[in-house]
Design a protein around this motif. Structure first.
Motif, PDB file in Angstrom:
ATOM      1  N   GLY A   1      53.976 -10.367  10.986  1.00  0.00           N
ATOM      2  CA  GLY A   1      53.024 -11.048  11.855  1.00  0.00           C
ATOM      3  C   GLY A   1      52.955 -12.550  11.625  1.00  0.00           C
ATOM      4  N   GLN A   2      51.935 -13.146  12.244  1.00  0.00           N
ATOM      5  CA  GLN A   2      51.770 -14.597  12.192  1.00  0.00           C
ATOM      6  C   GLN A   2      51.624 -15.101  10.756  1.00  0.00           C
ATOM      7  N   ALA A   3      50.711 -14.465   9.992  1.00  0.00           N
ATOM      8  CA  ALA A   3      50.459 -14.944   8.638  1.00  0.00           C
ATOM      9  C   ALA A   3      51.702 -14.787   7.757  1.00  0.00           C
ATOM     10  N   ALA A   4      52.420 -13.652   7.934  1.00  0.00           N
ATOM     11  CA  ALA A   4      53.614 -13.420   7.126  1.00  0.00           C
ATOM     12  C   ALA A   4      54.714 -14.414   7.488  1.00  0.00           C
ATOM     13  N   THR A   5      54.850 -14.737   8.783  1.00  0.00           N
ATOM     14  CA  THR A   5      55.844 -15.715   9.210  1.00  0.00           C
ATOM     15  C   THR A   5      55.601 -17.052   8.510  1.00  0.00           C
ATOM     16  N   MET A   6      54.326 -17.453   8.428  1.00  0.00           N
ATOM     17  CA  MET A   6      53.982 -18.688   7.716  1.00  0.00           C
ATOM     18  C   MET A   6      54.227 -18.535   6.212  1.00  0.00           C
ATOM     19  N   GLY A   7      53.719 -17.445   5.661  1.00  0.00           N
ATOM     20  CA  GLY A   7      53.798 -17.231   4.206  1.00  0.00           C
ATOM     21  C   GLY A   7      55.222 -17.109   3.705  1.00  0.00           C
ATOM     22  N   ASN A   8      56.127 -16.649   4.585  1.00  0.00           N
ATOM     23  CA  ASN A   8      57.538 -16.523   4.202  1.00  0.00           C
ATOM     24  C   ASN A   8      58.347 -17.771   4.552  1.00  0.00           C
ATOM     25  N   GLY A   9      57.668 -18.794   5.037  1.00  0.00           N
ATOM     26  CA  GLY A   9      58.363 -20.032   5.369  1.00  0.00           C
ATOM     27  C   GLY A   9      59.152 -19.957   6.664  1.00  0.00           C
ATOM     28  N   GLY A  10      58.759 -19.037   7.560  1.00  0.00           N
ATOM     29  CA  GLY A  10      59.491 -18.853   8.811  1.00  0.00           C
ATOM     30  C   GLY A  10      59.033 -19.749   9.940  1.00  0.00           C
ATOM     31  N   ALA A  11      57.926 -20.451   9.754  1.00  0.00           N
ATOM     32  CA  ALA A  11      57.436 -21.376  10.776  1.00  0.00           C
ATOM     33  C   ALA A  11      56.728 -22.525  10.082  1.00  0.00           C
ATOM     34  N   ALA A  12      56.653 -23.667  10.783  1.00  0.00           N
ATOM     35  CA  ALA A  12      56.133 -24.867  10.137  1.00  0.00           C
ATOM     36  C   ALA A  12      54.620 -25.005  10.239  1.00  0.00           C
ATOM     37  N   LEU A  13      54.013 -24.405  11.275  1.00  0.00           N
ATOM     38  CA  LEU A  13      52.595 -24.658  11.540  1.00  0.00           C
ATOM     39  C   LEU A  13      51.887 -23.410  12.033  1.00  0.00           C
ATOM     40  N   GLU A  14      50.608 -23.299  11.741  1.00  0.00           N
ATOM     41  CA  GLU A  14      49.769 -22.332  12.460  1.00  0.00           C
ATOM     42  C   GLU A  14      48.369 -22.896  12.592  1.00  0.00           C
TER      43      GLU A  14
ATOM     44  N   GLN B   1      48.071 -15.381   4.293  1.00  0.00           N
ATOM     45  CA  GLN B   1      49.499 -15.738   4.169  1.00  0.00           C
ATOM     46  C   GLN B   1      50.065 -15.163   2.879  1.00  0.00           C
ATOM     47  N   ALA B   2      49.289 -15.330   1.807  1.00  0.00           N
ATOM     48  CA  ALA B   2      49.780 -14.853   0.513  1.00  0.00           C
ATOM     49  C   ALA B   2      49.903 -13.331   0.499  1.00  0.00           C
ATOM     50  N   SER B   3      48.847 -12.629   0.941  1.00  0.00           N
ATOM     51  CA  SER B   3      48.861 -11.166   0.804  1.00  0.00           C
ATOM     52  C   SER B   3      49.868 -10.515   1.743  1.00  0.00           C
ATOM     53  N   SER B   4      50.209 -11.159   2.876  1.00  0.00           N
ATOM     54  CA  SER B   4      51.163 -10.509   3.778  1.00  0.00           C
ATOM     55  C   SER B   4      52.585 -11.048   3.615  1.00  0.00           C
ATOM     56  N   SER B   5      52.782 -12.031   2.752  1.00  0.00           N
ATOM     57  CA  SER B   5      54.139 -12.549   2.551  1.00  0.00           C
ATOM     58  C   SER B   5      54.930 -11.616   1.630  1.00  0.00           C
ATOM     59  N   THR B   6      56.245 -11.741   1.692  1.00  0.00           N
ATOM     60  CA  THR B   6      57.098 -10.856   0.902  1.00  0.00           C
ATOM     61  C   THR B   6      56.852 -11.043  -0.595  1.00  0.00           C
ATOM     62  N   SER B   7      56.643 -12.298  -1.015  1.00  0.00           N
ATOM     63  CA  SER B   7      56.469 -12.582  -2.440  1.00  0.00           C
ATOM     64  C   SER B   7      55.043 -12.316  -2.912  1.00  0.00           C
ATOM     65  N   LYS B   8      54.132 -12.063  -1.974  1.00  0.00           N
ATOM     66  CA  LYS B   8      52.694 -11.885  -2.243  1.00  0.00           C
ATOM     67  C   LYS B   8      52.047 -13.160  -2.790  1.00  0.00           C
ATOM     68  N   LYS B   9      52.794 -14.274  -2.734  1.00  0.00           N
ATOM     69  CA  LYS B   9      52.234 -15.518  -3.252  1.00  0.00           C
ATOM     70  C   LYS B   9      51.998 -16.549  -2.155  1.00  0.00           C
ATOM     71  N   GLY B  10      52.661 -16.382  -1.009  1.00  0.00           N
ATOM     72  CA  GLY B  10      52.504 -17.355   0.061  1.00  0.00           C
ATOM     73  C   GLY B  10      53.196 -18.656  -0.270  1.00  0.00           C
ATOM     74  N   LEU B  11      52.676 -19.758   0.281  1.00  0.00           N
ATOM     75  CA  LEU B  11      53.355 -21.040   0.105  1.00  0.00           C
ATOM     76  C   LEU B  11      52.826 -21.829  -1.085  1.00  0.00           C
ATOM     77  N   GLY B  12      51.673 -21.405  -1.631  1.00  0.00           N
ATOM     78  CA  GLY B  12      51.115 -22.132  -2.769  1.00  0.00           C
ATOM     79  C   GLY B  12      50.825 -23.583  -2.421  1.00  0.00           C
ATOM     80  N   ASP B  13      51.272 -24.511  -3.296  1.00  0.00           N
ATOM     81  CA  ASP B  13      50.948 -25.921  -3.045  1.00  0.00           C
ATOM     82  C   ASP B  13      51.848 -26.570  -1.994  1.00  0.00           C
ATOM     83  N   LYS B  14      52.743 -25.769  -1.396  1.00  0.00           N
ATOM     84  CA  LYS B  14      53.552 -26.300  -0.294  1.00  0.00           C
ATOM     85  C   LYS B  14      52.799 -26.255   1.029  1.00  0.00           C
ATOM     86  N   LEU B  15      51.580 -25.672   0.966  1.00  0.00           N
ATOM     87  CA  LEU B  15      50.788 -25.526   2.178  1.00  0.00           C
ATOM     88  C   LEU B  15      49.832 -26.701   2.316  1.00  0.00           C
ATOM     89  N   GLY B  16      49.804 -27.305   3.497  1.00  0.00           N
ATOM     90  CA  GLY B  16      48.890 -28.417   3.746  1.00  0.00           C
ATOM     91  C   GLY B  16      47.977 -28.110   4.909  1.00  0.00           C
TER      92      GLY B  16
END
Lengths: 334, 430
Positions: B263-276, B286-301
């Motif tokens: 979904g949308q959050a996973a696409t962001m959390g996996n680095g598949g899109a630049a913005l939401e 983003q973190a809980s639905s991403s593959t790594s379960k960590k999301g983007l961390g400090d790469k998220l602005g």
């Protein structure tokens, strides 16, 4: 020569038997035995009571309440007060989403009858032949029917997940793009039909297979001896004798299409932009999302009337020879 | 003859059933005292980590401190909760304490007498909460619920992908945003993630654009007149159309869910899109639905929704909402006391520390760890105006029509002029 005159004493498949086993018919037979009538009535009442109470509470009451609510503009809180007559019904037949639902039900029924059922019939005929691992195939083809609609929907969501799904990856090797199949308003209804067929073809196949095995081998043997080709045997012996089974399978398929909900709700939610929405999905959306319970009730009443009228007419005109003595023929024996 | 008998029986049963149904709607409950034995039925939608154990622990503590009170928790998934609550409220028996977003849905529940006016009970401590957060739960000057979480919607972006696309500054106007999207797309990166299947994420764009173009007043006026067929709302649709025409969204977005593994959050959390464009909960989902379960961390602005040139609204006006609890009409006396404990600074700090909740209690703001969440909390605290999500603020039928119509605009099947007419038609019919 109609099929029923051939089948005569044959009891037919389970479904027709179920339809035939109605109280009125049972009573006809009972009367002939001339048991003490008063005691008999008491016994009948005693045994019928639990079923009638359940039927009344779980089937009749909701229909009556929905019919009542459908005449009101009501958000579901408190008691309905704003009586609007048939406004909810006129609104439904002017609502592009609901009219679209009717059209989509029609398309789904058409595709089921023209594609899904013939394929099931063909498979049933194939699996009636003597071939190695026949029962394994039968189990495999029947397996999808055992899954719940929700499980099926989740499964196909994963298979056709864009960029990640198995179906998407495979289709890209073939130069196609199946990942967007549920996200494109132009393809979503066909995709939905594929999933429905995948789930239900095994069920119809088993029905046909059971029906086919009820046909005495002597008949086709006799036809073959008279020089009939395989196609002629199928067309003039097997197909007519499968009539009762086919008629029941068509009936179940049509009613199923009118009431389709779970699978669509989980798979697409009716979208994108209503392209896969069914009457039941619209009803749920209006009732539980928009709190327009009066309007949702009206939609449910329309669904009920459609199914009911179809069922009555189908029983009266199509199934009559399969269910002689049942309530729709008023016990008149031909 | 038998047919007659059974028909009459059936009608009798139907009548009896209908009577029982009506009777059940007017059952009475005995009043309870705070000291007698009582059970609080609590329905919440924090049905996953990290908040699920936090609520359970608070309830347990309360039970230990008050042996006469039993708290029965029913954690439900968001959509399942809505369906179940609808059934319960329509049957006239709401739970004692349950999730609410305030606004139009709460107003209907208030009108039907299903929820309790708790103004007097909460008066002593409601001042410790951010005033903007209480606003959606205040109807005609009376308080019916208490928010435990509040936040706003803004753009969440992937810093790495911005660098890769050569974008150095975050956009501050709508025109700049469109340029940014084109630049990112030009580099072969998916600019935006959107959950088209669920519709509500799409309505954020239209609502925010309407706010920036017409100002907060335009949204309030539309709610009052039931008229959305105004130049401001049409312009919002046209600006959104400019964005949609750039085809910024991920493949298959019309069928995408928000929180599912694709979904949308996973696409962001996996680095598949630049913005939401999403609310304060975006990083945790983003973190809980991403593959790594960590999301983007400090790469998220995070940056605020940009201004629109010539618009009456300012960037300081916030669009968002929060989660709260309202008290059912038959709730036992200790429910409001339990609510007070739930919302004390210590428990709000515990909730905030999970990162899934932005606290409404002002003193608990120091427990926010994530730098982005701090930005959101700070912008909210300094916001000059606040608008609740349109699908919560308006009556449900209007809110859902907004979602449906904006989805049609994004899918390209309706024009900006058509959708304001559709929404107005539903609003007028209410």
């Amino acid at each position: 020569m109609t099929p029923s005159t051939i089948t005569g004493p044959r009891t037919g498949d389970a479904a027709t038997e179920l339809l035939a086993a109605d109280p009125a018919a049972a009573q006809q037979r009972g009367r002939r035995t001339r048991l003490r009538p008063r005691r008999r009535l008491g016994t009948i009442a005693l045994f019928l009571a639990p079923a009638l109470v359940l039927f009344g509470l779980l089937v009749i009451t909701p229909i009556v309440v929905a019919g009542y609510a459908s005449l009101y503009k009501w958000n579901g809180f408190g008691l309905p007060e704003n009586f609007v007559g048939v406004d909810n019904f006129t609104r439904a037949f002017g609502d592009p989403t609901f009219l679209g639902d009717l059209w989509r039900a029609f398309v789904l029924i058409g595709m089921s009858l023209l594609i899904q059922l013939p394929v099931s019939l063909g498979l049933a005929m194939l699996l009636n032949q003597k071939l190695k691992g026949r029962s394994v195939y039968r189990v495999i083809f029947f397996a999808p029917y055992v899954l719940s609609e929700v499980t099926t929907a989740v499964l196909f969501t994963l298979v056709f997940s864009p960029n990640r799904g198995l179906g998407d990856t495979l289709s890209q090797w073939l130069g196609a793009d199946a990942g967007a199949i549920f996200a494109d308003p132009d393809t979503v209804l066909f995709a939905l039909f594929l999933v429905i067929s995948w789930k239900y073809f095994g069920f119809h196949m088993i029905l046909y297979l059971a029906g086919r095995q009820g046909i005495p081998a002597e008949l086709s043997e006799a036809a073959t001896t008279d020089g009939a080709s395989a196609w002629q045997v199928f067309r003039h012996v097997t197909l007519p004798l499968l009539g009762p089974t086919i008629r029941i399978s068509v009936f179940l398929s049509v009613i199923g299409s009118i009431q389709l909900f779970d699978m669509v709700w989980v798979l697409t939610g009716g979208g994108p932009i209503h392209a896969s929405e069914t009457m039941a999905v619209t009803m749920f959306d209006r009732g539980f999302r928009r709190f327009e319970v009066g309007y949702a009730s009206a939609i449910s009443i329309v669904m009920f009337v459609l199914s009911f009228v179809f069922a009555l007419f189908y029983q009266r005109f199509v199934l009559r020879r399969d269910i002689e003595g049942a309530i729709t023929t008023r016990g008149v024996q031909r | 003859m038998t047919a007659h008998l059974s028909r009459r029986t059936l009608l009798g049963i139907a009548g009896a059933g209908a009577g029982a149904y009506l009777l059940s709607a007017c059952g009475s409950d005995e009043p309870s005292t705070p000291d007698g034995p009582q059970t609080i039925n609590w329905w919440h939608i924090q049905n996953t980590e990290p908040m699920l154990p936090v609520w359970a622990a608070i309830a347990k503590e309360y039970e230990t401190a008050h042996p006469n009170v039993k708290v029965v928790i029913q954690p439900l998934e968001n959509e399942a909760f809505k369906a179940k609550l609808t059934t319960a409220t329509q049957a006239g028996s709401p739970p004692d304490l349950f999730q609410s977003w305030g606004g139009g849905v709460l107003k209907q529940q208030v009108d039907a007498g299903l929820v309790k006016d708790i103004t007097a009970d909460v008066q002593p401590w409601i001042g410790s909460l951010l005033p903007a957060s209480v606003q959606p739960f205040t109807i005609d000057g009376k308080i019916y619920g208490v928010p435990f979480d509040v936040g706003m919607v803004g753009f969440w972006y992937n810093k790495d992908l911005f660098v890769k696309a050569g974008v150095t500054a975050t956009p501050t106007t709508w025109a700049e945003l469109l340029t940014t999207v084109s630049t990112i797309k030009g580099k072969g990166i998916v600019p935006m993630a959107l959950a088209g299947k669920e519709k509500w994420p799409g309505h954020f764009y239209w609502a925010y654009l309407a706010m920036r173009i017409g100002g907060l007043g335009a949204l309030q006026q539309a709610a009052k007149d039931n008229n959305f067929d105004t130049p401001d709302f049409i312009a919002a649709g046209q600006r959104l159309k400019e964005l949609v025409d750039l085809q910024p969204f991920q493949k298959g977005f019309l069928g995408a869910e928000y929180g599912s593994p694709d979904g949308q959050a996973a696409t962001m959390g996996n680095g598949g899109a630049a913005l939401e464009l999403m609310g304060q909960w975006a990083p945790s989902v983003q973190a809980s639905s991403s593959t790594s379960k960590k999301g983007l961390g400090d790469k998220l602005g995070y940056f605020a929704f940009p201004a629109v040139d010539g618009g009456k609204g300012t960037v300081a006006e916030a669009f968002g909402g929060g989660n709260g609890f309202v008290v059912g009409k038959d709730a036992p006396a200790s429910t409001t006391d339990f609510l007070k404990v739930l919302l004390d600074a210590a428990n709000q700090r515990k909730s905030a520390a999970t990162g899934a909740v932005l606290p409404t209690v002002k003193d608990a703001a120091d427990a926010i760890k994530d730098p982005n969440s701090k930005v959101v909390a700070a912008s909210l605290a300094s916001a000059t105006g606040f608008q609740l999500f349109l699908d919560q603020a308006y009556p449900p039928a209007v809110g859902q029509q907004v979602n449906d119509s904006v989805a049609e605009l994004i899918a390209g099947s309706k024009t900006p002029e058509q959708i304001v007419k559709d929404i107005t038609k539903v609003a007028k019919s209410q």
